[in-house]
Design an enzyme around this catalytic site. Structure first.
Site: not given
Ligand SMILES: NC(=O)c1ccc[n+]([C@@H]2O[C@H](COP(=O)([O-])OP(=O)(O)OC[C@H]3O[C@@H](n4cnc5c(N)ncnc54)[C@H](OP(=O)(O)O)[C@@H]3O)[C@@H](O)[C@H]2O)c1
Length: 225
Positions: A132, A144
């Site tokens: 991130s 985080y």
């Molecule tokens: N959104 C942002 O602004 C942002 C910015 C920078 C980085 N990120 C990073 O990008 C990644 C994805 O973020 P996102 O915003 O797309 O998140 P999201 O929409 O909340 O999706 C998270 C995904 O991870 C899965 N997940 C969570 N815990 C898990 C586990 N223990 N094992 C397997 N799957 C798991 C969830 O599915 P289930 O709940 O069904 O398991 C879901 O498919 C994360 O690493 C996040 O930290 C996000």
């Protein structure tokens, strides 16, 4: 089986779902892994149940994919969670609820890398880790952000150990992405779409095998952090 296989953890929504869709469009067979994903396998897609915070679960997923589809070419270690924290007040989640985030965000990608590495060495494959922009700058009271700093170090540690193996390693560092979980304090900030991040992942994995894209930092235009 000649079609290359692309595994995405955290693929049930957000960045993972968008990247899985684009990889499928670009000719990969795609495994979409998440905790809530009910098992369903078709010719080119596979929804798989997997919890990356468990070594047994992620290593079993890798074995199943290799035994049914014969290879893994790309592992996108993307699953992650976020809870608000404070070290000086009662704001955010209580400390006993911090453990799941640290284990998912730090042990999850580490277990994923360890589990998939034999398969990637066989295929001359590619590991992409979702860090991130929060893993580059310091955010007050933000555990985080500290987990994403861990990914910054983890990716470089894996990359340097992979030198000479033919495996490529990319650290992906998105800024704010509109995936539905944006904190109230940031709703008016500029945001990326999940598809913007997906294109960055596919850019990295589509380079010739002689080109190793080590880091991608992608922020929405106008974002300060
Ligand atoms: N959104 C942002 O602004 C942002 C910015 C920078 C980085 N990120 C990073 O990008 C990644 C994805 O973020 P996102 O915003 O797309 O998140 P999201 O929409 O909340 O999706 C998270 C995904 O991870 C899965 N997940 C969570 N815990 C898990 C586990 N223990 N094992 C397997 N799957 C798991 C969830 O599915 P289930 O709940 O069904 O398991 C879901 O498919 C994360 O690493 C996040 O930290 C996000």
């Amino acid at each position: 089986m000649n079609e290359r296989v692309f595994v995405v953890t955290g693929a049930s929504r957000g960045i993972g779902a968008a990247t899985a869709a684009l990889a499928l469009e670009q000719g990969f067979r795609v495994v979409r892994a998440s905790r809530s994903g009910a098992e369903a396998r078709a010719e080119r897609t596979w929804n798989a149940q997997c919890d990356v915070s468990s070594w047994e679960s992620i290593s079993a997923l890798v074995s199943r994919v290799e035994s049914h589809w014969g290879r893994i070419d790309v592992m996108f270690a993307n699953a992650g969670v976020s809870v608000d924290t404070s070290f000086v007040s009662d704001a955010g989640a209580p400390p006993p609820e911090w453990t799941d985030m640290v284990v998912t965000n730090v042990c999850g990608p580490a277990f994923t890398a360890r589990a998939v590495m034999p398969a990637l060495r066989r295929s001359g494959g590619h590991l992409v880790l979702t860090g991130s922009a929060a893993g580059r700058g310091v955010r007050p009271g933000n555990l985080y952000s500290a987990t994403k700093w861990a990914i910054t170090g983890l990716a470089e540690s894996i990359r340097t150990e992979c030198v000479g193996t033919g495996v490529r390693v990319t650290l992906l560092q998105p800024g704010l992405v509109d995936t539905g979980g944006i904190p109230a304090s940031r709703v008016n900030d500029p945001k990326l779409d999940a598809s913007d991040v997906a294109r960055a992942v596919l850019y990295a994995v589509s380079q010739p095998s002689t080109v190793d894209v080590n880091e991608i930092l992608i922020r929405p235009t106008g974002a300060a952090r």
